[in-house]
Each structure stands twice: as C-alpha cells, then as structure tokens.
Enzyme design. Structure first.
Site, PDB file in Angstrom:
ATOM      1  N   THR A  75       0.806  -1.224   0.000  1.00  0.00           N
ATOM      2  CA  THR A  75       0.000   0.000   0.000  1.00  0.00           C
ATOM      3  C   THR A  75       0.839   1.274   0.000  1.00  0.00           C
ATOM      4  OG1 THR A  75      -0.144  -0.083   2.419  1.00  0.00           O
ATOM      5  CG2 THR A  75      -1.926  -1.132   1.175  1.00  0.00           C
ATOM      6  N   VAL A 134       6.365   2.941  -2.814  1.00  0.00           N
ATOM      7  CA  VAL A 134       7.196   2.003  -3.574  1.00  0.00           C
ATOM      8  C   VAL A 134       6.391   0.765  -3.938  1.00  0.00           C
ATOM      9  CG1 VAL A 134       9.265   0.564  -3.530  1.00  0.00           C
ATOM     10  CG2 VAL A 134       9.340   2.857  -2.564  1.00  0.00           C
ATOM     11  N   ARG A 180      21.400  -4.379   4.555  1.00  0.00           N
ATOM     12  CA  ARG A 180      22.380  -4.021   3.519  1.00  0.00           C
ATOM     13  C   ARG A 180      23.830  -4.246   3.939  1.00  0.00           C
ATOM     14  NH1 ARG A 180      19.343   1.569   2.087  1.00  0.00           N
ATOM     15  NH2 ARG A 180      17.614   0.689   0.888  1.00  0.00           N
ATOM     16  N   CYS A 193      18.505   3.939  -2.768  1.00  0.00           N
ATOM     17  CA  CYS A 193      18.163   4.502  -4.077  1.00  0.00           C
ATOM     18  C   CYS A 193      19.306   5.330  -4.664  1.00  0.00           C
ATOM     19  CB  CYS A 193      16.890   5.342  -3.977  1.00  0.00           C
ATOM     20  SG  CYS A 193      16.885   6.533  -2.616  1.00  0.00           S
ATOM     21  N   GLN A 236      17.969  15.279  -3.820  1.00  0.00           N
ATOM     22  CA  GLN A 236      17.023  14.177  -3.731  1.00  0.00           C
ATOM     23  C   GLN A 236      15.572  14.631  -3.625  1.00  0.00           C
ATOM     24  OE1 GLN A 236      20.261  11.603  -1.188  1.00  0.00           O
ATOM     25  NE2 GLN A 236      18.159  10.902  -1.112  1.00  0.00           N
ATOM     26  N   LYS A 286      25.279   5.700   3.955  1.00  0.00           N
ATOM     27  CA  LYS A 286      24.898   4.639   3.011  1.00  0.00           C
ATOM     28  C   LYS A 286      25.680   4.806   1.710  1.00  0.00           C
ATOM     29  CE  LYS A 286      20.083   4.551   4.655  1.00  0.00           C
ATOM     30  NZ  LYS A 286      18.700   4.959   4.289  1.00  0.00           N
ATOM     31  N   ARG A 334      17.930  17.340   0.308  1.00  0.00           N
ATOM     32  CA  ARG A 334      16.549  17.174  -0.155  1.00  0.00           C
ATOM     33  C   ARG A 334      16.115  18.462  -0.846  1.00  0.00           C
ATOM     34  NH1 ARG A 334      14.759  12.187  -0.279  1.00  0.00           N
ATOM     35  NH2 ARG A 334      15.327  11.869   1.904  1.00  0.00           N
ATOM     36  N   HIS A 378      16.022  11.475  -8.333  1.00  0.00           N
ATOM     37  CA  HIS A 378      17.209  11.937  -7.606  1.00  0.00           C
ATOM     38  C   HIS A 378      18.304  12.320  -8.603  1.00  0.00           C
ATOM     39  CE1 HIS A 378      15.282  10.782  -4.035  1.00  0.00           C
ATOM     40  NE2 HIS A 378      15.999   9.745  -3.659  1.00  0.00           N
ATOM     41  N   ASN A 406      13.993   7.553  -8.539  1.00  0.00           N
ATOM     42  CA  ASN A 406      14.332   6.872  -7.289  1.00  0.00           C
ATOM     43  C   ASN A 406      13.325   5.807  -6.880  1.00  0.00           C
ATOM     44  OD1 ASN A 406      12.962   9.578  -6.892  1.00  0.00           O
ATOM     45  ND2 ASN A 406      12.560   8.672  -4.886  1.00  0.00           N
TER      46      ASN A 406
END
Length: 329
Positions: A9, A12, A97, A126, A153, A205, A227, A234, A307
């Site tokens: 939902t 992504v 990750r 991303c 981003q 990251k 941002r 992005h 992204n």
C-alpha cells in the site's frame, strides 16, 4: 511463481506492482501484504482486485519470493520468518544491507554473487544504485581512488507525507510536516537522521554501500545528501578521482555501452539529464561529463534516475527476475 509484495500500500509498493506488470513477471499467485491497519484494503493488479492480507497470513502461505518495501523494522522482524518458511526475500529497506552475511545487489553489476542459499537479499539505497550504475564500468577500466558525491534528492524518497507537504506548500495550504522546515523553495541538507560523526545516515549509506556492491574497499566515497523540492527523481553531482587517466570520448562510450545507462551529454544543444525527464523510466541517465581541471585523473559527471523505479522497485524486481531465470527459487 507465488509472490508476496510486502508494503503493497506504500509509494514504492504501488510502483512495484506497476513494474511487475510491465515486465511480465511470472506470477501464478500474488499476495499483497501490509501492516494490520491496511489489512482488508482492496488493490488492483492487471485488472484484478486483491484484498490486502497481514504478514502472518503471508508467511503461512509460503510464497516463493517476497519483495519487501515496508521499512527496516518490519524487515528485521519478518524477513527471517519468511526465510525460515523457505521464501526468498528481496528487501528494499536498509535493514540488511551492511550485514556481512547478506548480499547487496544491483543486478547489472553483481547478480552473479547470488546463490540458492541466499534467502534474504538486500536492495541498495536509491541514491547508491544510480551512483554505482555509473561508477562500476568506469572503475573496471580506470580504477577509482576517491568519489565525492552531492545529491539532490526528491521528496518522494521520504514518502507520501513529504510529497503532500510539498504539494501543500506549492498551493499555500497548511498541512502536516514531514520535514522540520518548509521544503518548497528550499533545500534541506538533511536526508535521514544525523549520526555521531556529523553525517546523515543517507550519506553514510552512500559511503559504504558502493564498496560492498563492487567488492572493493580500496576506494573511498564521501557524500553530502540534500533534499530539494522535486516530486520525483534523484540527481547527483559526482566527482571521481581515478588511479589511471581517461579519455572523455572513451568514458562516454563506456557508459553508453553499459546496460541500464543512457548518456545525455551535449552542451551545444543543452542536453543533460533532469529528474523531470527521468520520471517513470528505468534507466540511469548520465551527463555533464567533463574533466576536473583542478585535479589529475579526475572526472565530473551528473547522474539522474527515478528513485522509485531503478532506485527501488525496478532493481528489486530485476533481482527477482534473476533468481527465477537462474533457477535459484
């Protein structure tokens, strides 16, 4: 193939359904899964209506593949339960990750590391995905020493609440804030939470994930993540110092020959990547390719991608496709 989409939902999840349909992923049974508050909702896939089910019910159904896009806490709790039931999990969160026992995969680069024993597979961040898509072929040829990346981003990377904040600010309507400050007509050097070293989690990251994906700790990455008030896509300013010198025409050719990468680089016609044109596309677009005249063997380039697609949904589906193609599930 029995497929569970966990986080169906969310933003992504919605794109994931679209990508699964577009790529004709082989699905014999589809389970749309979400948190308890979303159980019972109706979602559509290829013209058929599905009822959202809970995580426990999905685990009990023992899907072949579960694609997660439901946040780190959900992944940490539920991915092992799916794996124990024999399901192969492709997880879009940051939860696994950097786990040394989990593979971090961009299929065009390192899908060949996957085996049938990999029951939890991590989808990279991303911003990392589009970065390494551009860096990997150049690293292979010229050997990277150091990368400096600054990101621009989209608010969609934060989620629906952030998209709504931007939309509200554009029309001057008060509403719930996803960020500590206005995002419209602004730029926030604050992606994810701040860490003790002064960097944000997003920046770290970008520093760590490329080394794991490329299986090489001999180069370094430093990042500043910002941002900006775009609703999708992005962008990254990338400065790469190589051990070996390069030819700009060869760089363009290498990138053009890389599956999943499209070069848009012609200053004479104002041709360069922009997030507005990367929207709803799976390619990583590279332009503004030029030599850094202040440092030897150093390249500047501008890298843009959607992204929510290559940065999330498409990459996860590509991993699942590889698993099916190679008979690993």
């Amino acid at each position: 193939m029995k497929v569970a989409l966990v986080g169906a939902t969310g933003m992504v999840g919605e794109v994931m359904l679209k990508v699964l349909a577009e790529r004709n992923f082989p699905i014999s049974e589809l389970m749309l899964v979400a948190s308890e508050r979303s159980v019972g909702k109706k979602l559509s896939y290829r013209g058929q209506e599905y009822t959202v089910i809970g995580l426990a019910e999905a685990v009990a159904a023992k899907p072949d593949i579960a694609i997660f896009s439901a946040g780190g806490d959900t992944s940490l709790e539920w991915a092992p339960k799916f794996a124990e039931a024999g399901t192969t999990v492709v997880d879009n969160s940051s939860a696994w990750r950097m786990d040394p026992d989990k593979k971090l995969v961009v299929p065009e680069i390192n899908a060949d590391v996957l085996t049938a024993n990999d029951k939890i597979i991590a989808n990279p961040n991303c911003s990392t995905i589009q970065l390494v898509m551009a860096l990997a072929p150049l690293h292979k040829k010229y050997k990277m020493r150091r990368v400096i990346v600054s990101t621009y981003q989209s608010v969609s990377g934060t989620g629906l609440k952030a998209v709504k904040q931007l939309e509200n600010e554009i029309v001057g309507v008060p509403g719930e804030m996803a960020y500590p400050y206005p995002i419209g007509r602004n730029a926030l050097p604050h992606c994810d939470v701040f860490l003790e070293n002064g960097y944000t989690k997003e920046e770290m990251k970008l520093a760590r994930e490329p080394q794991k994906i490329l299986d090489d700790r001999t180069f370094s990455v430093t990042a500043t993540a910002v941002r900006i008030p775009t609703s999708g896509g992005h962008s990254e300013s990338v400065n790469v110092e190589f051990h070996n010198d390069f030819d700009l025409n060869e760089v363009r050719q290498i990138l053009n020959d890389t599956p999943g990468v499209t070069v848009q680089d012609n200053p004479d016609t104002n041709t360069y990547p922009m997030p507005i044109y990367a929207h709803d596309k799976d390619e990583v677009f590279v332009g503004r390719i030029r030599r850094d005249e202040t440092n030897r063997n150093t390249l500047n380039m501008w890298v843009v991608a959607d992204n929510l697609r290559k940065g999330a949904a498409t990459n996860a589906v590509q991993i699942a496709e590889y698993l099916v193609e190679k008979g690993l599930v």
